[in-house]
Motif scaffolding. Structure first.
Motif, PDB file in Angstrom:
ATOM      1  N   ARG A   1       0.843  -1.335   0.131  1.00 31.02           N
ATOM      2  CA  ARG A   1      -0.255  -0.042  -0.302  1.00 31.02           C
ATOM      3  C   ARG A   1       0.869   1.063   0.390  1.00 31.02           C
ATOM      4  O   ARG A   1       0.683   2.626  -0.754  1.00 31.02           O
ATOM      5  CB  ARG A   1      -1.056  -0.402   1.084  1.00 31.02           C
TER       6      ARG A   1
ATOM      7  N   GLY B   1       1.966   1.661  -3.314  1.00 28.80           N
ATOM      8  CA  GLY B   1       1.012   1.993  -4.019  1.00 28.80           C
ATOM      9  C   GLY B   1       1.147   0.530  -5.876  1.00 28.80           C
ATOM     10  O   GLY B   1       1.133   0.506  -6.218  1.00 28.80           O
ATOM     11  N   ASP B   2       1.494  -0.971  -4.618  1.00 26.50           N
ATOM     12  CA  ASP B   2       1.771  -1.627  -5.985  1.00 26.50           C
ATOM     13  C   ASP B   2       0.558  -2.392  -6.312  1.00 26.50           C
ATOM     14  O   ASP B   2       0.322  -3.673  -5.284  1.00 26.50           O
ATOM     15  CB  ASP B   2       3.000  -2.115  -5.489  1.00 26.50           C
ATOM     16  N   ARG B   3      -0.132  -2.181  -7.412  1.00 24.48           N
ATOM     17  CA  ARG B   3      -1.470  -2.344  -7.508  1.00 24.48           C
ATOM     18  C   ARG B   3      -0.930  -4.615  -7.738  1.00 24.48           C
ATOM     19  O   ARG B   3      -2.196  -5.384  -7.446  1.00 24.48           O
ATOM     20  CB  ARG B   3      -2.091  -1.953  -8.492  1.00 24.48           C
TER      21      ARG B   3
ATOM     22  N   LEU C   1      -0.576  -6.344  -4.585  1.00 24.14           N
ATOM     23  CA  LEU C   1      -1.837  -5.632  -3.955  1.00 24.14           C
ATOM     24  C   LEU C   1      -3.013  -6.624  -4.162  1.00 24.14           C
ATOM     25  O   LEU C   1      -3.681  -7.473  -3.308  1.00 24.14           O
ATOM     26  CB  LEU C   1      -2.380  -4.823  -3.522  1.00 24.14           C
ATOM     27  N   ARG C   2      -3.377  -7.306  -5.689  1.00 25.97           N
ATOM     28  CA  ARG C   2      -3.757  -8.014  -6.247  1.00 25.97           C
ATOM     29  C   ARG C   2      -3.484  -9.117  -5.926  1.00 25.97           C
ATOM     30  O   ARG C   2      -4.201 -10.320  -5.577  1.00 25.97           O
ATOM     31  CB  ARG C   2      -3.650  -8.266  -7.317  1.00 25.97           C
TER      32      ARG C   2
END
Lengths: 218, 162
Positions: free
Chosen positions: A141, A144-146, A149-150
């Motif tokens: 978070r 900001g590593d999407r 996170l997924r």
């Protein structure tokens, strides 16, 4: 009348409605639900539910265990890397590349030490849920590593169902699953125990044909 | 980019055949002939009513850079998953009952899928990534047993570096 939310699949148990699919009458309080009641969507037991609207617990900075278990499992790490790349190659429709990675995987699988039992796996999974996922979520978070996170979102839910299955097995033994079939979602790893695989995966939403049945005694 | 067909979704409406300017889709093995497929054309992709055709790159771009802090957190999970998988192997080797063996096999499969996903997000999404190639080179450079599939590792590096 309160609602309780399943932390694996998001189903909500509303005390007002009960659960018709398992003969639970409307108005049945959460604490009066039998202990062997499970989520009608994903099969998680009562321990996986949270009271709706309860203030989300602030994730305390967890103590991350540096060394997860005794064995270092170097060969197994290589095997996991090779099976991951074999899958990636087949998703690129490159069958020759996939089969070369599969040969590499077989070599490292053979050298992967077997070590531990249902108890040790349960303990590691509980540590993952209490600490390692929390730490990884916080880090992903922050930067900001999407993608991460997924993967963490699915991985945490699947780890919860794994831990829950182990908990039930360690508590009640064979009788907890004797009458169930067992299915694994090949996309996210979710495990379903029950009569028939769900129409869609409760975690990643792929359709039923993505579930592999794990037969008993096969 | 070349067109590929997901045969699982194909409903044999054969509009791809109808619209293809080169005949790349006129094959009887279920696949599309990459040597005839045109790089910039997507006529079959748009015509297919089942969404069964997509285009994949001939060459993949490098993976987006990953932050070391994220990779470290994912590696901590991976190490735990590897030990969980090792525990399932031990149970499968001497199960207390057929139900326990069945659960351990399901858990092993499930744990492997989660572990692979941790690797994908720490820089190993594509075989073409520099990290994946470095891992193969590392395997070739370190000491391996006699049955190490050296030819497979070398062939993979050739494929990935071309």
């Amino acid at each position: 009348m309160s609602k309780y939310i399943c932390t694996v699949c998001g189903y909500d148990y509303d005390e007002r409605d009960g659960d018709k699919s398992q003969g639970i009458a409307p108005g049945t309080k959460w604490e009066d639900l039998p202990d062997d009641w499970v989520c009608p969507i994903c099969g998680a037991d009562k321990s996986m539910f949270e009271l709706a609207g309860a203030a989300a617990q602030a994730p305390a900075q967890p103590a991350v265990t540096e060394h997860a278990g005794e064995e270092r499992q170097d060969a197994r790490h290589q095997a996991i890397l090779m099976s991951n790349l074999a899958k990636a190659a087949s998703k690129q429709h490159n069958a020759p590349m996939a089969s070369l990675f599969a040969r590499m995987e077989a070599y490292f699988n053979q050298r992967s030490a077997a070590e531990g039992d249902m108890n040790s796996a349960h303990k590691l999974l509980n540590e993952d849920i209490a600490a390692r996922y929390v730490a990884a979520f916080n880090t992903a978070r922050e930067v900001g590593d999407r993608g991460a996170l997924r993967a963490l979102t699915w991985g945490e839910k699947v780890s919860k169902i794994q831990a829950n299955i182990l908990r039930r097995y360690l508590k009640d033994g064979d009788s907890a699953f004797e009458n169930d079939n067992v299915y694994v979602c090949e996309a996210c790893g979710f495990i379903y125990t029950g009569a028939e695989a769900p129409e869609i995966c409760p975690v990643c939403k792929v359709p039923r044909f993505k579930f592999n049945q794990i037969k008993r005694g096969a | 980019m070349k067109a590929v067909r997901n045969i699982r979704l194909c409903t044999k409406d054969c509009l791809c055949l109808f619209v293809c300017p080169t005949g790349a889709t006129n094959t009887d093995d279920g696949q599309i002939d990459a040597s005839k497929c045109l790089d910039a054309c997507r006529a079959c992709v748009d015509a297919c009513p089942s969404g069964a055709i997509s285009k994949v790159p001939f060459n993949f771009p490098p993976q987006q850079p990953k932050q070391e802090a994220v990779c470290a957190a994912l590696r901590a999970l991976l190490a735990s998953k590897a030990n969980q998988e090792a525990a399932m192997d031990a149970v499968i080797g001497s199960p207390a009952s057929p139900v326990e063996a069945q659960l351990a096999r399901a858990l092993k499969e499930s744990i492997r899928i989660v572990a692979e996903d941790m690797l994908r997000e720490s820089g190993y999404m594509l075989p073409q990534s520099e990290q994946a190639r470095a891992a193969l080179r590392g395997m070739l450079e370190s000491e391996q047993d006699a049955d190490f599939p050296k030819d497979a590792a070398e062939e993979l590096l050739r494929m990935l570096e071309s």
